[in-house]
Design a protein around this motif. Structure first.
Motif, PDB file in Angstrom:
ATOM      1  N   ASP A  54       0.771  -1.093   0.034  1.00  0.00           N
ATOM      2  CA  ASP A  54      -0.088  -0.193   0.005  1.00  0.00           C
ATOM      3  C   ASP A  54       0.879   1.360  -0.068  1.00  0.00           C
ATOM      4  N   ALA A  55       0.223   2.337  -0.250  1.00  0.00           N
ATOM      5  CA  ALA A  55       1.000   3.796  -0.305  1.00  0.00           C
ATOM      6  C   ALA A  55       0.102   4.741   0.010  1.00  0.00           C
ATOM      7  N   THR A  71      -5.126  21.880  -3.267  1.00  0.00           N
ATOM      8  CA  THR A  71      -4.535  20.732  -2.764  1.00  0.00           C
ATOM      9  C   THR A  71      -5.457  19.990  -2.135  1.00  0.00           C
ATOM     10  N   THR A  72      -6.399  20.571  -1.380  1.00  0.00           N
ATOM     11  CA  THR A  72      -7.281  19.686  -0.444  1.00  0.00           C
ATOM     12  C   THR A  72      -8.107  19.034  -1.485  1.00  0.00           C
ATOM     13  N   HIS A  73      -8.671  19.760  -2.400  1.00  0.00           N
ATOM     14  CA  HIS A  73      -9.607  19.021  -3.407  1.00  0.00           C
ATOM     15  C   HIS A  73      -8.936  17.852  -3.844  1.00  0.00           C
ATOM     16  N   ASN A  74      -7.482  18.109  -4.333  1.00  0.00           N
ATOM     17  CA  ASN A  74      -6.693  16.929  -4.795  1.00  0.00           C
ATOM     18  C   ASN A  74      -6.150  15.945  -3.995  1.00  0.00           C
ATOM     19  N   ALA A  75      -6.338  16.029  -2.770  1.00  0.00           N
ATOM     20  CA  ALA A  75      -5.654  15.277  -1.656  1.00  0.00           C
ATOM     21  C   ALA A  75      -5.714  13.713  -2.124  1.00  0.00           C
ATOM     22  N   ALA A  76      -7.190  13.615  -2.262  1.00  0.00           N
ATOM     23  CA  ALA A  76      -7.467  11.874  -2.659  1.00  0.00           C
ATOM     24  C   ALA A  76      -6.405  11.653  -4.002  1.00  0.00           C
ATOM     25  N   GLY A  77      -6.788  12.593  -4.969  1.00  0.00           N
ATOM     26  CA  GLY A  77      -6.393  12.167  -6.129  1.00  0.00           C
ATOM     27  C   GLY A  77      -4.625  12.258  -6.202  1.00  0.00           C
ATOM     28  N   ILE A  78      -3.991  12.903  -5.621  1.00  0.00           N
ATOM     29  CA  ILE A  78      -2.656  12.996  -5.444  1.00  0.00           C
ATOM     30  C   ILE A  78      -2.437  11.406  -4.675  1.00  0.00           C
ATOM     31  N   GLY A  79      -2.903  11.087  -3.687  1.00  0.00           N
ATOM     32  CA  GLY A  79      -2.847   9.918  -2.952  1.00  0.00           C
ATOM     33  C   GLY A  79      -2.927   8.726  -3.704  1.00  0.00           C
ATOM     34  N   LEU A  80      -3.891   8.723  -4.670  1.00  0.00           N
ATOM     35  CA  LEU A  80      -4.257   7.640  -5.515  1.00  0.00           C
ATOM     36  C   LEU A  80      -2.780   7.525  -6.431  1.00  0.00           C
ATOM     37  N   SER A  81      -2.516   8.969  -7.004  1.00  0.00           N
ATOM     38  CA  SER A  81      -1.327   8.895  -8.070  1.00  0.00           C
ATOM     39  C   SER A  81      -0.086   8.231  -7.412  1.00  0.00           C
ATOM     40  N   VAL A  82       0.132   8.556  -6.372  1.00  0.00           N
ATOM     41  CA  VAL A  82       1.371   8.205  -5.385  1.00  0.00           C
ATOM     42  C   VAL A  82       1.247   6.572  -5.550  1.00  0.00           C
ATOM     43  N   LYS A  83       0.030   6.206  -5.185  1.00  0.00           N
ATOM     44  CA  LYS A  83      -0.110   4.759  -4.935  1.00  0.00           C
ATOM     45  C   LYS A  83       0.327   3.889  -6.498  1.00  0.00           C
ATOM     46  N   ALA A  84      -0.599   4.538  -7.608  1.00  0.00           N
ATOM     47  CA  ALA A  84      -0.404   4.024  -8.783  1.00  0.00           C
ATOM     48  C   ALA A  84       0.964   3.990  -9.401  1.00  0.00           C
TER      49      ALA A  84
END
Lengths: 158, 483
Positions: free
Chosen positions: B30-31, B410-423
């Motif tokens: 996980d990431a 960056t708050t709006h994108n927090a989930a997207g950034i987290g998903l990107s790091v994991k991807a």
């Protein structure tokens, strides 16, 4: 050039210093004397007092074209209340990262691009880590202001 | 001589942290990305004079004070129910497009640029602005010169070098003089010329790179989410104003209407492992930190704006937008690394819009303040370089701030950034070897969003450090890399 957020207590110590310096500078221009806060007078008058932010390249762009710059900033890496003045060259040069490029690297880049860049000294004032939102300074940092102010005036008058 | 030891890692509160969790065989399980958030700013604003807000809020972020300054002014326009006269609106929009150009240029060439122009495997010490200037000396000089010109425009209109002071509720502080207009026009021509050069550079040096193409086209690096952004009446992106549009992961319209009303479409989810709240679309609900058409996760910023738009507002940007859509086979584009290309398309539009606005006859008109009504409640929405920014205030009858809330990009994108790091970590982690180059590639997924962790903090060494921590299956910290 003072850095920091005046609405985040000790983080704004650089701005607090600059605003006091502005009063002293203006009084010195008018009378040749210091002010009632017993600070030394500022004898060199061809100066500008600027407020800024942390970012390396924007900071570098803002001070490009000047001859000499003293950057005054809060330093959570120093013990609270400690004042330290040093050359920018004593800071480690850092690779660019995210928004900050590091002032040293940013000035080097501007020089490479043909811009006139100043010699820079840093006046760092120690603050406790993670200052909360609010106005005013903690007693330890407030207590360091006269020392830091004298150091800034010494630099200005050199 | 006193020895200096300056370690930004000692200011952990200001760090972004990427956590990678490995199994016994060193494979990624996980990431997570943890983004810091300082509390209490909204509380601090309570009781302040409303008119102070554009100056106070711009201090929370050293990266985009212009966005907060104008979002706050727009919010006050709404709170006081005032109409901004045309010359003032044009002046604000002109200023704002110069900011978008300047900020996108900084990221495209000097911050995200080293990854793209020098390659992710370039020597670490060279992956920075100096490396770019060494590799592309003439072009680099031009970028520095044009950006300096754009910064001078911001200073000239904004009234100060770094923190603008010109926007007031109902308008701006003073009319733009003809001398200032000519000053801006001269520099905006150079902005448009550079925008053309950037398109050329992108297609000659960046897009053909097989590694970049593989990132653009890799399925796992193009996960679907919903998208949000402002559009004008022709459905082109507008950074300063417009209606808000939200499109779903499969491209259908979820919302198109007043930007201020969109706040009611969003809820925030709290996770115990991070301070940041994850906004999501209420209609879809919080299904966890997962992508997909059923998830409530949405993204903002350049990629999102080009997904919610139907066209660009200017000719050169439109041409590049069409090439962008041809490459991906149409909308919505989900690729993380398409953020860079979308940023280029937006930069081109910002340059062209700047030149068009500065030639508007009414720009130098003298009526620059609307009459203020009674203080009330309002929302100001603007597209910061990194995405949609909401300011929401409620004022007392005396004009003091009673309530303030802000949702930053960056708050709006927090989930997207987290998903990107994991991807990205999954994409790269086939062999289980975690070296510096690999970690830089994971950070590239983070950097694509041009995220701003800087709100309410600043770091003298001029960096916004990110820490990568790798944990084994026993929960023990194996590696910690800080920059």
């Amino acid at each position: 050039m003072a850095l920091g957020n005046p609405y985040r207590t000790d983080d704004g110590v650089g701005i607090a210093l600059l605003r006091r310096l502005r009063v002293i500078r203006d009084a010195s221009r008018a009378t040749g004397e210091g002010t009632t806060c017993h600070a030394s007078p500022v004898t060199r008058h061809e100066i500008e007092l600027l407020e800024g932010v942390y970012d390396g390249l924007r900071l570098a762009e803002a001070i490009a074209g000047y001859e000499e710059v003293l950057v005054v900033d809060a330093a959570p890496w120093l013990p609270a209340g400690e004042v330290l003045r040093f050359d920018l060259g004593d800071l480690p040069a850092r690779a660019g990262y995210l928004h900050g490029l590091g002032l040293r690297a940013a000035l080097e880049a501007l020089a490479m691009a043909g811009e006139r860049v100043p010699t820079v000294e840093i006046l760092a004032i120690g603050i406790p880590g993670d200052p909360p939102f609010g106005e005013g300074l903690s007693p330890a940092v407030e207590g360091a202001l006269p020392v830091a102010l004298e150091e800034a005036i010494r630099w200005l008058n050199e | 001589m006193k020895k200096l030891t300056i370690d930004p890692i000692t200011r952990l509160e200001g760090h972004g942290r990427i956590f990678l969790i490995l199994d016994d065989n060193g494979k990624l399980v996980d990431a997570f990305l943890q983004i810091p958030e300082l509390k209490g700013f909204e509380l601090f604003c309570r009781g302040r004079l409303a008119e102070e807000m554009p100056q106070i809020t711009e201090r929370i972020c050293g990266v985009c004070p212009e966005a907060h300054h104008l979002a706050s002014a727009k919010c006050l326009d709404a709170c006081f129910g005032t109409e901004v006269p045309e010359p003032a609106r044009l002046q604000r929009e002109l200023f704002y497009n110069v900011y978008i150009f300047s900020d996108h240029l900084l990221h495209l060439i000097f911050l995200g640029g080293p990854d793209l122009l020098l390659g992710a495997d370039a020597e670490k010490a060279k992956r920075n602005i100096l490396g770019i200037l060494e590799a592309y000396p003439e072009f680099g000089k031009k970028v520095v010169r044009v950006r300096a010109g754009a910064q001078k425009i911001l200073e000239r209109i904004g009234g100060k070098a770094i923190h603008p002071v010109f926007a007031l509720p109902g308008g701006v502080a003073k009319p733009l003089s003809e001398e200032d207009r000519a000053f801006v026009e001269e520099r905006s021509k150079a902005m448009v010329e550079l925008a053309g050069d950037l398109i050329e550079l992108f297609h000659e040096k960046i897009l053909p790179d097989p590694s970049f193409q593989s990132y653009l086209l890799a399925e796992e690096l193009g996960f679907p989410t919903h998208y949000m952004g402002l559009v004008d009446g022709n459905m082109a992106p507008n950074f300063y104003d417009g209606a808000l549009r939200i499109v779903s992961a499969d491209g259908h319209e979820i919302y198109h209407g007043p930007a201020a009303d969109a706040l009611s479409l969003i809820e925030e989810h709290v996770e115990p492992w991070t301070y940041v709240k994850f906004p999501y679309l209420k209609e879809y609900g919080w299904k966890g930190l997962v992508p997909g058409a059923d998830s409530g996760v949405y993204r903002v910023g350049p990629l999102a704006r080009l997904n919610v738009a139907e066209r660009m507002a200017t000719p050169m940007a439109q041409e590049e937008y069409e090439r962008y859509l041809d490459f991906f086979g149409g909308k919505p584009v989900h690729a993380i690394f398409a953020y860079h290309w979308a940023r280029l398309v937006e930069l081109v539009q910002a340059a062209e819009v700047t030149l068009a606005l500065v030639q508007e006859k009414t720009l130098t008109g003298v009526e620059v303040r609307g009459e203020l009504g009674e203080p009330g409640e309002g929302v100001g929405v603007i597209e910061a370089a990194r995405g949609t920014l909401f300011h929401h205030y409620r004022l007392t009858p005396e004009g003091l701030v009673e309530f303030a809330n802000m949702i930053v990009a960056t708050t709006h994108n927090a989930a997207g950034i987290g998903l990107s790091v994991k991807a990205m970590a999954r994409h790269l982690a086939e062999d289980g070897v975690w070296d510096e180059s690999l970690l830089n590639r994971i950070e590239m997924a983070f950097r694509a969003y041009d995220p701003c962790l800087a709100c309410a903090t600043h770091f003298f060494p001029g960096e916004m450090p990110l820490v990568v921590e790798i944990y084994g299956s026993d929960g023990e910290l194996k590696v910690r890399i800080g920059r």
